[in-house]
Design a protein around this motif. Structure first.
Motif, PDB file in Angstrom:
ATOM      1  N   ALA A  75       0.848  -1.193   0.000  1.00  0.00           N
ATOM      2  CA  ALA A  75       0.000   0.000   0.000  1.00  0.00           C
ATOM      3  C   ALA A  75       0.884   1.243   0.000  1.00  0.00           C
ATOM      4  N   PHE A  76       0.848   2.003  -1.085  1.00  0.00           N
ATOM      5  CA  PHE A  76       1.617   3.237  -1.168  1.00  0.00           C
ATOM      6  C   PHE A  76       0.950   4.329  -0.336  1.00  0.00           C
ATOM      7  N   ASP A  77       1.752   5.284   0.107  1.00  0.00           N
ATOM      8  CA  ASP A  77       1.230   6.365   0.940  1.00  0.00           C
ATOM      9  C   ASP A  77       0.247   7.260   0.198  1.00  0.00           C
ATOM     10  N   PHE A  78       0.330   7.307  -1.131  1.00  0.00           N
ATOM     11  CA  PHE A  78      -0.559   8.189  -1.890  1.00  0.00           C
ATOM     12  C   PHE A  78      -1.888   7.529  -2.244  1.00  0.00           C
ATOM     13  N   GLY A  79      -2.154   6.306  -1.749  1.00  0.00           N
ATOM     14  CA  GLY A  79      -3.475   5.703  -1.886  1.00  0.00           C
ATOM     15  C   GLY A  79      -3.575   4.488  -2.781  1.00  0.00           C
ATOM     16  N   LEU A  80      -2.552   4.164  -3.565  1.00  0.00           N
ATOM     17  CA  LEU A  80      -2.592   3.008  -4.456  1.00  0.00           C
ATOM     18  C   LEU A  80      -2.130   1.756  -3.728  1.00  0.00           C
ATOM     19  N   SER A  81      -2.825   0.634  -3.971  1.00  0.00           N
ATOM     20  CA  SER A  81      -2.453  -0.656  -3.390  1.00  0.00           C
ATOM     21  C   SER A  81      -2.366  -1.704  -4.489  1.00  0.00           C
ATOM     22  N   LEU A  82      -1.304  -2.506  -4.460  1.00  0.00           N
ATOM     23  CA  LEU A  82      -1.101  -3.609  -5.402  1.00  0.00           C
ATOM     24  C   LEU A  82      -1.118  -4.920  -4.627  1.00  0.00           C
ATOM     25  N   ARG A  83      -1.822  -5.944  -5.181  1.00  0.00           N
ATOM     26  CA  ARG A  83      -2.051  -7.180  -4.442  1.00  0.00           C
ATOM     27  C   ARG A  83      -1.867  -8.404  -5.321  1.00  0.00           C
ATOM     28  N   ALA A  84      -1.528  -9.527  -4.672  1.00  0.00           N
ATOM     29  CA  ALA A  84      -1.420 -10.817  -5.352  1.00  0.00           C
ATOM     30  C   ALA A  84      -1.586 -11.913  -4.307  1.00  0.00           C
ATOM     31  N   GLY A  85      -2.026 -13.096  -4.748  1.00  0.00           N
ATOM     32  CA  GLY A  85      -2.234 -14.173  -3.789  1.00  0.00           C
ATOM     33  C   GLY A  85      -2.495 -15.504  -4.448  1.00  0.00           C
ATOM     34  N   LEU A  86      -2.719 -16.517  -3.604  1.00  0.00           N
ATOM     35  CA  LEU A  86      -3.069 -17.869  -4.032  1.00  0.00           C
ATOM     36  C   LEU A  86      -4.291 -18.317  -3.238  1.00  0.00           C
ATOM     37  N   ALA A  87      -5.353 -18.739  -3.934  1.00  0.00           N
ATOM     38  CA  ALA A  87      -6.553 -19.236  -3.261  1.00  0.00           C
ATOM     39  C   ALA A  87      -6.330 -20.622  -2.676  1.00  0.00           C
ATOM     40  N   SER A  88      -5.298 -21.318  -3.133  1.00  0.00           N
ATOM     41  CA  SER A  88      -4.887 -22.603  -2.579  1.00  0.00           C
ATOM     42  C   SER A  88      -3.380 -22.701  -2.741  1.00  0.00           C
ATOM     43  N   LEU A  89      -2.647 -22.848  -1.645  1.00  0.00           N
ATOM     44  CA  LEU A  89      -1.194 -22.836  -1.688  1.00  0.00           C
ATOM     45  C   LEU A  89      -0.621 -24.009  -2.477  1.00  0.00           C
ATOM     46  N   SER A  90      -1.396 -25.041  -2.684  1.00  0.00           N
ATOM     47  CA  SER A  90      -0.923 -26.205  -3.435  1.00  0.00           C
ATOM     48  C   SER A  90      -1.265 -26.127  -4.914  1.00  0.00           C
ATOM     49  N   GLU A  91      -1.963 -25.075  -5.342  1.00  0.00           N
ATOM     50  CA  GLU A  91      -2.394 -24.951  -6.729  1.00  0.00           C
ATOM     51  C   GLU A  91      -1.953 -23.602  -7.280  1.00  0.00           C
ATOM     52  N   ALA A 101      -4.911 -11.632  -8.362  1.00  0.00           N
ATOM     53  CA  ALA A 101      -4.218 -10.350  -8.421  1.00  0.00           C
ATOM     54  C   ALA A 101      -5.252  -9.240  -8.395  1.00  0.00           C
ATOM     55  N   GLY A 102      -4.801  -8.049  -8.062  1.00  0.00           N
ATOM     56  CA  GLY A 102      -5.738  -6.933  -8.031  1.00  0.00           C
ATOM     57  C   GLY A 102      -5.071  -5.651  -7.593  1.00  0.00           C
ATOM     58  N   ALA A 103      -5.861  -4.617  -7.535  1.00  0.00           N
ATOM     59  CA  ALA A 103      -5.369  -3.301  -7.138  1.00  0.00           C
ATOM     60  C   ALA A 103      -6.516  -2.513  -6.524  1.00  0.00           C
ATOM     61  N   GLY A 104      -6.149  -1.505  -5.773  1.00  0.00           N
ATOM     62  CA  GLY A 104      -7.143  -0.626  -5.160  1.00  0.00           C
ATOM     63  C   GLY A 104      -6.622   0.797  -5.119  1.00  0.00           C
ATOM     64  N   ILE A 105      -7.520   1.747  -5.096  1.00  0.00           N
ATOM     65  CA  ILE A 105      -7.147   3.148  -5.051  1.00  0.00           C
ATOM     66  C   ILE A 105      -8.088   3.898  -4.117  1.00  0.00           C
ATOM     67  N   ALA A 106      -7.510   4.659  -3.208  1.00  0.00           N
ATOM     68  CA  ALA A 106      -8.295   5.524  -2.329  1.00  0.00           C
ATOM     69  C   ALA A 106      -8.359   6.898  -2.994  1.00  0.00           C
ATOM     70  N   LEU A 107      -9.484   7.184  -3.644  1.00  0.00           N
ATOM     71  CA  LEU A 107      -9.636   8.451  -4.350  1.00  0.00           C
ATOM     72  C   LEU A 107      -9.704   9.630  -3.396  1.00  0.00           C
ATOM     73  N   SER A 108     -10.134   9.361  -2.168  1.00  0.00           N
ATOM     74  CA  SER A 108     -10.141  10.360  -1.105  1.00  0.00           C
ATOM     75  C   SER A 108     -10.260   9.591   0.205  1.00  0.00           C
ATOM     76  N   ASN A 109     -10.371  10.317   1.312  1.00  0.00           N
ATOM     77  CA  ASN A 109     -10.511   9.618   2.585  1.00  0.00           C
ATOM     78  C   ASN A 109     -11.914   9.055   2.783  1.00  0.00           C
ATOM     79  N   TRP A 110     -12.823   9.320   1.833  1.00  0.00           N
ATOM     80  CA  TRP A 110     -14.190   8.808   1.963  1.00  0.00           C
ATOM     81  C   TRP A 110     -14.621   7.934   0.784  1.00  0.00           C
ATOM     82  N   LEU A 111     -13.717   7.610  -0.143  1.00  0.00           N
ATOM     83  CA  LEU A 111     -14.084   6.819  -1.318  1.00  0.00           C
ATOM     84  C   LEU A 111     -12.937   5.898  -1.714  1.00  0.00           C
TER      85      LEU A 111
END
Length: 389
Positions: free
Chosen positions: A276-292, A298-308
């Motif tokens: 999560a960057f300080d300016f509001g952008l977040s980058l993500r990745a994962g595994l729904a099953s560690l054996s597969e 993967a995904g991303a998120g953005i905080a457009l403001s403190n309320w959105l």
């Protein structure tokens, strides 16, 4: 009067015992409650139990309501294969010292399914009747902090209405907790279906699933060089029962419970990383099953403001189509009163760590201002102002 009450209670207990005996034990009763709604948790491999402040995962993480500072409203939409859709909405309310209250509603189903009675000829074009199938879920949750802000506890109850070829009703109660071992490290646990997960059908069939227990870990480390912080999340597979893990995604047989096959149990867990960057952008990745490895997310998120906030998740699958998930979180309170801080209230440990850091900075500043022994002697010998410790 007392005898009548005892007699009535005995009749109710006997009826409940008969109903429990008449139920059929199944795997996945009320399975619609286990669908991930939040794009943030989904992009982290579905490790929702370890993710804090994800209102769209209220169904599996009620303890996040323990630290509610502002009201939030959240929505999520998912389009699955064959026009199956999942829509989820949730809202949370701060209750001051009593914690927080959360309410959620969701629908999972498909519409415009062709319906042709047995023996009827196949229709031409679109001249045919249609039907819809859906599960409707209502959730009520509450959370609060205890033990000097170290322990977060949450309780939730879910009601389900199923509309298929016959109608059905379901119910489940859950309880979860977070323990803040360190400001950067949290251990979570979740007991799903402590009331058991029960369903009754219109034809008179009763089904239930036994309780299931999960563990989760969350570690967070600020990285000032990259202007943000790194989070790591892990959630275990079910500890008590086999659930749906008798076979993996490729159809190969697997082990089941933790004490029977620890390796397979660990491989059935979920994990994800987030920066999560300080300016509001977040980058993500994962595994729904560690054996597969095919279960990567993967995904991303953005905080457009403190309320959105807006989040997106991509979920792959080795055999089925990939899933795209979008979610939105909005705070009416912060929108109307923008000067109010959106950051959650720090825990007691976090406050202590901040106080120690401030004290260290003050001591460092004072030590820089203090003269050396030579400087003290020079000033003392010259008759000027001298320093005292």
């Amino acid at each position: 009067m007392f005898r009548r009450m005892v007699k009535s209670l005995s009749i109710l207990l006997a009826f409940a015992a008969w109903q429990a005996w008449a139920m059929d034990r199944v795997v996945g009763a009320n399975a619609s409650l286990d669908i991930h709604a939040g794009a943030r948790s989904a992009s982290l491999g579905g490790a929702s139990l370890a993710v804090d402040h994800d209102l769209l995962e209220l169904t599996s993480n009620p303890q996040q309501l323990a630290n509610v500072e502002n009201s939030w409203v959240a929505f999520s939409h998912v389009a699955y294969y064959e026009d199956t859709r999942y829509d989820y909405g949730a809202v949370q309310f701060p209750l001051g010292e009593l914690g927080g209250l959360g309410i959620a509603f969701s629908r999972f189903g498909a519409d415009d399914i062709p319906w042709i009675a047995e023996g009827d000829p196949l229709p031409e074009g679109s001249d045919y009747r249609t039907l819809s199938i859906a599960d409707y879920v209502f959730t009520l949750a509450w959370g609060r902090r205890f033990l000097d802000d170290r322990l977060d506890v949450g309780v939730s109850f879910h009601g389900l209405y199923r509309e298929l070829d016959q109608t059905g009703w379901g119910f489940r109660g859950d309880i979860g907790a977070n323990y803040h071992v360190h400001p950067q490290f949290t251990v979570s646990t979740f007991l799903k279906g402590w009331t058991s997960s029960a369903t009754t059908w219109e034809e008179g069939t009763f089904e239930y699933s036994s309780p299931e227990w999960y563990l989760a870990l969350h570690f967070e480390q600020p990285i000032s060089y990259f202007y943000g912080k790194l989070g790591a999340y892990w959630q275990s597979a079910g500890i008590l029962h086999r659930e749906n893990r008798d076979e993996d995604w490729d159809g190969e047989p697997r082990g089941g419970r933790f004490w029977e096959h620890p390796g397979d149990w660990f491989g059935g867990g979920r994990a994800g990383v987030e920066f999560a960057f300080d300016f509001g952008l977040s980058l993500r990745a994962g595994l729904a099953s560690l054996s597969e490895m095919e279960s990567w997310t993967a995904g991303a998120g953005i905080a457009l403001s403190n309320w959105l906030r807006v989040d997106y998740a991509f979920e792959s699958h080795p055999t089925l189509s990939a899933v795209h998930r979008v979610s939105l979180e909005f705070s009416p309170g912060l929108f109307l009163f923008p000067k109010k801080k959106s950051e959650p209230k720090p825990s007691a440990m976090q406050s202590q760590a901040m106080e120690k850091s401030e004290e260290a900075e003050e001591k460092s500043a004072v030590s820089e201002m203090e003269p050396t022994s030579e400087e003290t002697l020079d000033e003392d010998s010259s008759g000027g102002i001298y320093w005292e410790e």
